[in-house]
Each structure stands twice: as C-alpha cells, then as structure tokens.
Design an enzyme around this catalytic site. Structure first.
Site, PDB file in Angstrom:
ATOM      1  N   HIS A 312      -6.959   2.026 -19.546  1.00 31.34           N
ATOM      2  CA  HIS A 312      -7.866   2.306 -20.705  1.00 31.34           C
ATOM      3  C   HIS A 312      -8.276   1.172 -21.366  1.00 31.34           C
ATOM      4  O   HIS A 312      -7.296   0.434 -21.539  1.00 31.34           O
ATOM      5  CB  HIS A 312      -7.134   3.245 -21.654  1.00 31.34           C
ATOM      6  N   ASP A 369      -7.903  11.782 -18.866  1.00 29.69           N
ATOM      7  CA  ASP A 369      -8.461  12.304 -17.356  1.00 29.69           C
ATOM      8  C   ASP A 369      -7.445  12.603 -16.450  1.00 29.69           C
ATOM      9  O   ASP A 369      -7.873  13.208 -15.548  1.00 29.69           O
ATOM     10  CB  ASP A 369      -9.631  11.318 -17.047  1.00 29.69           C
TER      11      ASP A 369
HETATM   12  C1  SDX Z   1     -12.230   8.016 -21.052  1.00 27.16           C
HETATM   13  O1  SDX Z   1     -12.931   4.469 -24.636  1.00 27.16           O
HETATM   14  C2  SDX Z   1     -12.283   5.672 -24.696  1.00 27.16           C
HETATM   15  O2  SDX Z   1     -11.541   5.954 -25.691  1.00 27.16           O
HETATM   16  C3  SDX Z   1     -12.717   6.602 -23.349  1.00 27.16           C
HETATM   17  C4  SDX Z   1     -11.804   7.994 -23.661  1.00 27.16           C
HETATM   18  C5  SDX Z   1     -12.284   8.826 -24.595  1.00 27.16           C
HETATM   19  O3  SDX Z   1     -11.592   9.881 -24.991  1.00 27.16           O
HETATM   20  O4  SDX Z   1     -13.532   8.727 -25.099  1.00 27.16           O
HETATM   21  O5  SDX Z   1     -10.532   7.807 -23.692  1.00 27.16           O
HETATM   22  C6  SDX Z   1     -12.068   8.679 -22.135  1.00 27.16           C
HETATM   23  O6  SDX Z   1     -13.263   7.266 -20.527  1.00 27.16           O
HETATM   24  C7  SDX Z   1     -10.953   7.518 -20.187  1.00 27.16           C
HETATM   25  C8  SDX Z   1     -11.061   6.449 -19.142  1.00 27.16           C
HETATM   26  C9  SDX Z   1     -11.359   7.215 -17.830  1.00 27.16           C
HETATM   27  N1  SDX Z   1     -11.644   6.147 -16.995  1.00 27.16           N
HETATM   28  C10 SDX Z   1     -10.946   6.223 -15.733  1.00 27.16           C
HETATM   29  O7  SDX Z   1      -9.799   6.675 -15.674  1.00 27.16           O
HETATM   30  C11 SDX Z   1     -11.392   5.221 -14.574  1.00 27.16           C
HETATM   31  C12 SDX Z   1     -10.441   4.323 -14.131  1.00 27.16           C
HETATM   32  N2  SDX Z   1      -9.946   3.189 -15.232  1.00 27.16           N
HETATM   33  C13 SDX Z   1     -10.701   2.318 -15.154  1.00 27.16           C
HETATM   34  O8  SDX Z   1     -11.989   2.254 -14.547  1.00 27.16           O
HETATM   35  C14 SDX Z   1     -10.524   1.226 -16.484  1.00 27.16           C
HETATM   36  O9  SDX Z   1      -9.141   1.420 -16.739  1.00 27.16           O
HETATM   37  C15 SDX Z   1     -11.299   1.540 -17.679  1.00 27.16           C
HETATM   38  C16 SDX Z   1     -12.619   1.633 -17.513  1.00 27.16           C
HETATM   39  C17 SDX Z   1     -10.727   2.888 -18.261  1.00 27.16           C
HETATM   40  C18 SDX Z   1     -10.979   0.395 -18.741  1.00 27.16           C
HETATM   41  O10 SDX Z   1     -11.471  -0.874 -18.136  1.00 27.16           O
HETATM   42  P1  SDX Z   1     -11.341  -2.088 -18.801  1.00 27.16           P
HETATM   43  O11 SDX Z   1     -10.598  -1.771 -20.357  1.00 27.16           O
HETATM   44  O12 SDX Z   1     -12.637  -2.833 -18.706  1.00 27.16           O
HETATM   45  O13 SDX Z   1     -10.489  -2.999 -18.143  1.00 27.16           O
HETATM   46  P2  SDX Z   1     -10.627  -3.829 -16.895  1.00 27.16           P
HETATM   47  O14 SDX Z   1     -11.598  -3.041 -15.895  1.00 27.16           O
HETATM   48  O15 SDX Z   1     -11.055  -5.303 -17.292  1.00 27.16           O
HETATM   49  O16 SDX Z   1      -9.180  -3.702 -15.901  1.00 27.16           O
HETATM   50  C19 SDX Z   1      -8.122  -4.979 -16.517  1.00 27.16           C
HETATM   51  C20 SDX Z   1      -7.451  -5.108 -15.055  1.00 27.16           C
HETATM   52  C21 SDX Z   1      -8.232  -5.383 -13.922  1.00 27.16           C
HETATM   53  O17 SDX Z   1      -7.586  -6.129 -13.144  1.00 27.16           O
HETATM   54  P3  SDX Z   1      -7.527  -7.853 -13.118  1.00 27.16           P
HETATM   55  O18 SDX Z   1      -9.211  -8.117 -13.109  1.00 27.16           O
HETATM   56  O19 SDX Z   1      -7.051  -7.998 -14.499  1.00 27.16           O
HETATM   57  O20 SDX Z   1      -6.616  -8.323 -11.955  1.00 27.16           O
HETATM   58  O21 SDX Z   1      -6.882  -3.721 -14.817  1.00 27.16           O
HETATM   59  C22 SDX Z   1      -7.409  -3.261 -13.315  1.00 27.16           C
HETATM   60  C23 SDX Z   1      -8.842  -4.017 -13.139  1.00 27.16           C
HETATM   61  O22 SDX Z   1      -8.940  -4.146 -11.815  1.00 27.16           O
HETATM   62  N3  SDX Z   1      -7.688  -1.796 -13.709  1.00 27.16           N
HETATM   63  C24 SDX Z   1      -7.478  -0.919 -12.518  1.00 27.16           C
HETATM   64  C25 SDX Z   1      -7.754   0.092 -13.190  1.00 27.16           C
HETATM   65  N4  SDX Z   1      -8.168   0.051 -14.418  1.00 27.16           N
HETATM   66  C26 SDX Z   1      -7.883  -1.154 -14.579  1.00 27.16           C
HETATM   67  N5  SDX Z   1      -6.805  -1.119 -11.289  1.00 27.16           N
HETATM   68  C27 SDX Z   1      -6.629  -0.078 -10.606  1.00 27.16           C
HETATM   69  N6  SDX Z   1      -6.784   1.383 -10.998  1.00 27.16           N
HETATM   70  C28 SDX Z   1      -7.519   1.419 -12.343  1.00 27.16           C
HETATM   71  N7  SDX Z   1      -7.743   2.774 -12.822  1.00 27.16           N
END
Ligand code: SDX
Length: 433
Positions: A312, A369
């Site tokens: 998140h 989710d």
């Molecule tokens: C919602 O914003 C809100 O409030 C949203 C929400 C709401 O109520 O409105 O809460 C609802 O959208 C919840 C999120 C639903 N999305 C998912 O579950 C999709 C999977 N999650 C990710 O894609 C990710 O965690 C995000 C998009 C939610 C957040 O991404 P960020 O903040 O841009 O973080 P990032 O992509 O920069 O990740 C940081 C690190 C990275 O690794 P490094 O580059 O540091 O090595 O964490 C890793 C990412 O690769 N990472 C994951 C991951 N999420 C982040 N690795 C594996 N699986 C994941 N799910």
C-alpha cells in the site's frame, strides 16, 4: 510534539540563497510545507512523481496513519463504524461531517428511498454494449449518462440545492444501477427498487431476487454488505479520490467527476486489485496450491507478477480494513456454510509473505482488497463485479472529497513539470531530412 519546539517556517537553500516557506500543522500533528509561493520566490518547482510526498489539499474528512494502521472518518475509527453503524449512516457522516441523530437519519433515509428509480431510457444504453462487457466500463458510462437525464446538474457551482439533489440521486441510484449491471449480464429481467426496504436490503433484493420467485433477505448478507461498504467508504487522497477532485476543479458536473473516479478505481493497482486477488488465488489453486512458488515470483524483479492485495502507498503496517475483513471472512463463510479453499490459500500466502524478509523490509501487508473478494464470492457476486462493489462503497467518500474541494472554491488543478526534451530546433523540410 511539544508546541515549544514547533517552528512555523521551513528554510530552503538554493544556489547559496536561503528562502523561507510556511509550515502547516494538522490536528494530528502532521507537518506540511506550504509551497504555494515557492515558484514566485525561487523560480523552482517541486517534482514528486506519483505524489508520494505531496499533499494536494488540507482535508477534514479522513485521517490515515500508515505507520500505526489507523483509519478514521470525521474522527470516528473505522473499527467503531464497521461494528456499530450502517453504510447509509457512514455516508451521511462523510458528506455532512457528523453522525445523524434519529430525525436526521430518518429524513436522509426517506430522501434516499424516494430517489432509487432510474430513467427507463437508461436500459437502452445496454443495447449498445457487446455481451460480456466489463461492468466497470459500463458503470463509468451509466453514471456519466445521469448528467443527460438531469441537465440541472450541469453547473454544480450554480445552486447548492441542485448540488444536494445530485448527491441524493447518486447515493440513491447507484445501487439500482449496480443491480442492473448484474441482471443485464445474465439477461434476466430487472428487479425494481422497493421503497419499504433499507438501503442494503433493497440492493440485495434488486441484485439477487429473481422475478419468478420470492427472495428472502438474509440478515447475514445484510450485515456483511453493510460492513464491506463501510470499509470502502473513503480513504483520503487515493488515486480515484484525487481524480474526482481534479476533474471537479474544472467545474465539471458531479456525475462526470464520479464517472472519472470509477475509471481510476478500475486499475488493477487500485480498486481493480480485488478482482485480481481472486484470479491470483484461483491460479495458485489450479497450479496445485504451491504458495512458495508464487512468493518467489512476487520477489523476482524479472517477473511482472505481484502479490495482488498486498502492499500500500500509505499503510506500512497492516491495513485496518483488511484486519476487519479477514476476521469477518471466517464468520460470514461459516454462517453461510461456505467452504472456500482459496480462503486457506489466502491465509497461507499471508503467513508465508509476512515471514519473508522481502515483504517485511518493504513493509508489505495485506490491504483492503486481499480478503474482500472471498466474501463477495461467497455471497454470489461474479468476480468482475468486485470492483463495482468497491465503487458502490467509495461513492460517499468521493462525494465528500468533491464537496470539500467545491465548498473551499479550490482553484483548477494544474501541476507544473520539469521539461527534459529537445531544446529549440529549426524546422527542416521533409525532402532535406
Ligand atoms: C487500493 O491509496 C489508497 O488508499 C488505495 C486504497 C483505497 O482504499 O483507495 O487503499 C485501495 O488501491 C489498495 C491497493 C490495491 N493494489 C494492489 O493490491 C496491487 C498490488 N500492490 C502494489 O502494486 C503496490 O503495493 C501499490 C500500488 C499498492 C503501492 O505501490 P507503491 O506505493 O508505488 O510502492 P512501490 O510499487 O514503489 O513498491 C515498493 C517496493 C517495490 O520493490 P523495490 O523496487 O523497492 O525492490 O515494494 C514492491 C515493489 O516492487 N512491491 C511489491 C508489491 N507491492 C510493492 N512486490 C510484490 N508484490 C506486491 N504487491
């Protein structure tokens, strides 16, 4: 933070010159640097791709503490609201800033009950779509089409009574439209709203009743649906709420703003994740339930696979909504007598991930989710409807965010940029290129 140590200015040095910028303190002691004079003072702008460190507004609607896993709406904790309120009560709270007393709630409930019908011509729009169209694309269009049926909504800054009427129409008609999506997808006759049913019971009746038989509304369904809608009701400046605000800042009508929010929510990184979680869990089940294999895929930088429902932007602790939904999962599935093998896969996936350094170091926890789709599925919703249900819950939050932006008469949103393209070039006729 002790008030004595609180300064009211930030100092910034650029190329040997020092500038001062005001500091803003929130009621929860969050600190913001007011950069509204930055460019006029320094000629510089800030750059923060994805707005990870940028506040777009002050707000009184929702407070999140991502480190502590705190979520409050107008000061009330999500745990208290999910346990004690109805969704319609929370919608009133978000939009009006306070919980309704008995008379206020009765008036609000009656206003909503008497606006649940949609214009019959809306059904003609379905004739244009190919069979199997995704309901989020349909919902985006249907909500925007409401501005055609209610042209008095086209200037939301003209008359506050028009604005309140539009808000009531949206809250009242969205369940009817969502139920239409379910019925039209099956080719079944519509079930019309019933004004003698409460908000959630009416939605369940329109969705699950068949025209050929009676439908008994299950109180377990009503309790689960109320709770799920409350848990999705608002989440401060997330992607879709920010979309609603920026579209609203150009003075577009509220139906168009909500339609834009639905479009933003559809993305698999945002609200679309709840559909992707179930598809991921099903794939793991079909693949023999090898959870470790998928944890390794999620950690592999060369593999585009992500653990959907994990991570998140703000929560660097367990999402409090996920904690509530996970607890409700067992309760609701037991009450419904549903055994869903993917619930066990989800729990094993969570347990394995939360014991793995990759997820621990990056503070990746289950989000709202991760478990919600398991309950939706147990209630009989098809997976492509899950994000539509997220939108149904988020509607009052989007409305409250838009209303705050409007009532504060915020300017049109127009971020700056740093240009990194070609500098001035002379045009060369094609024959000479
Ligand atoms: C919602 O914003 C809100 O409030 C949203 C929400 C709401 O109520 O409105 O809460 C609802 O959208 C919840 C999120 C639903 N999305 C998912 O579950 C999709 C999977 N999650 C990710 O894609 C990710 O965690 C995000 C998009 C939610 C957040 O991404 P960020 O903040 O841009 O973080 P990032 O992509 O920069 O990740 C940081 C690190 C990275 O690794 P490094 O580059 O540091 O090595 O964490 C890793 C990412 O690769 N990472 C994951 C991951 N999420 C982040 N690795 C594996 N699986 C994941 N799910």
């Amino acid at each position: 933070m002790e008030s004595a140590s609180k300064s009211d200015k930030a100092r910034l040095e650029i190329n040997g010159k020092t500038y001062e910028l005001p500091l803003i303190y929130g009621t929860e002691n969050e600190i913001g640097i007011d950069i509204s004079t930055l460019r006029s003072q320094t000629g510089a702008v800030t750059v923060d791709i994805g707005y990870k460190n940028t506040g777009s507004t002050t707000s009184s609607i929702t407070y999140l503490d991502g480190e502590k896993g705190i979520l409050r709406h107008r000061g009330y904790s999500i745990e208290d609201l999910a346990e004690n309120a109805t969704f319609l009560e929370v919608a009133y709270l978000l939009i009006n800033g306070k919980l309704p007393n008995a008379q206020e709630y009765s008036d609000w409930d009656n206003q909503i009950r008497n606006h649940t019908l949609v214009n019959e011509d809306m059904q003609n729009i379905f004739k244009a779509w190919p069979t199997g169209s995704h309901p989020m694309g349909q919902l985006t269009a249907l909500i925007s089409s409401l501005s055609s049926f209610y042209p008095d909504s086209l200037d939301p800054y003209r008359d506050v009574d028009d604005q309140h009427r539009t808000i009531r129409r949206l809250i009242a008609k969205m369940p009817t439209i969502v139920a239409m999506l379910m019925k039209k997808a099956k080719g079944h006759p519509l079930i019309y709203p019933s004004n003698n049913l409460d908000y959630v019971s009416n939605f369940l009746n329109m969705t699950f009743k068949n025209v050929t038989e009676d439908y008994e509304i299950d109180p377990v369904f009503v309790e689960a649906m109320n709770k799920l809608l409350i848990l999705h009701a608002d989440h401060e400046q997330n992607c879709s709420a920010s979309t609603v605000r920026i579209v609203g800042s150009s003075h577009s009508n509220l139906y168009a703003c909500i339609s834009a929010g639905i479009a933003a929510l559809w993305g698999p990184l945002h609200g679309g994740a709840n559909q992707k979680v179930i598809e991921m869990l099903e794939a793991i089940k079909e693949d023999g339930g090898d959870v470790t294999k998928y944890i390794l895929k999620a950690k592999d930088k060369d593999d585009p696979f992500r653990l959907m429902g994990f991570g998140h932007r703000v929560y660097k602790n367990y999402d409090p909504r996920a904690r509530i939904i996970k607890k409700s999962c067992d309760d609701i599935l037991n009450k419904l007598g549903v055994q869903d093998p993917i619930l066990n896969i989800a729990k094993e996936l969570e347990e394995t991930a939360l014991a793995d350094d990759y997820f621990v170091e990056r503070k990746l926890f289950p989000n709202v989710d991760f478990y919600s789709g398991i309950i939706y599925r147990a209630m009989g919703f098809p997976v492509e409807m899950f994000t539509v249900l997220f939108a149904l819950g988020r509607l009052p939050g989007w409305i409250a965010q838009w209303q705050e932006m409007r009532d504060e008469n915020q300017p049109i949103g127009r971020p700056r940029q740093i240009y990194v393209g070609e500098v001035n070039r002379e045009f060369v006729p094609m024959q000479n290129r």
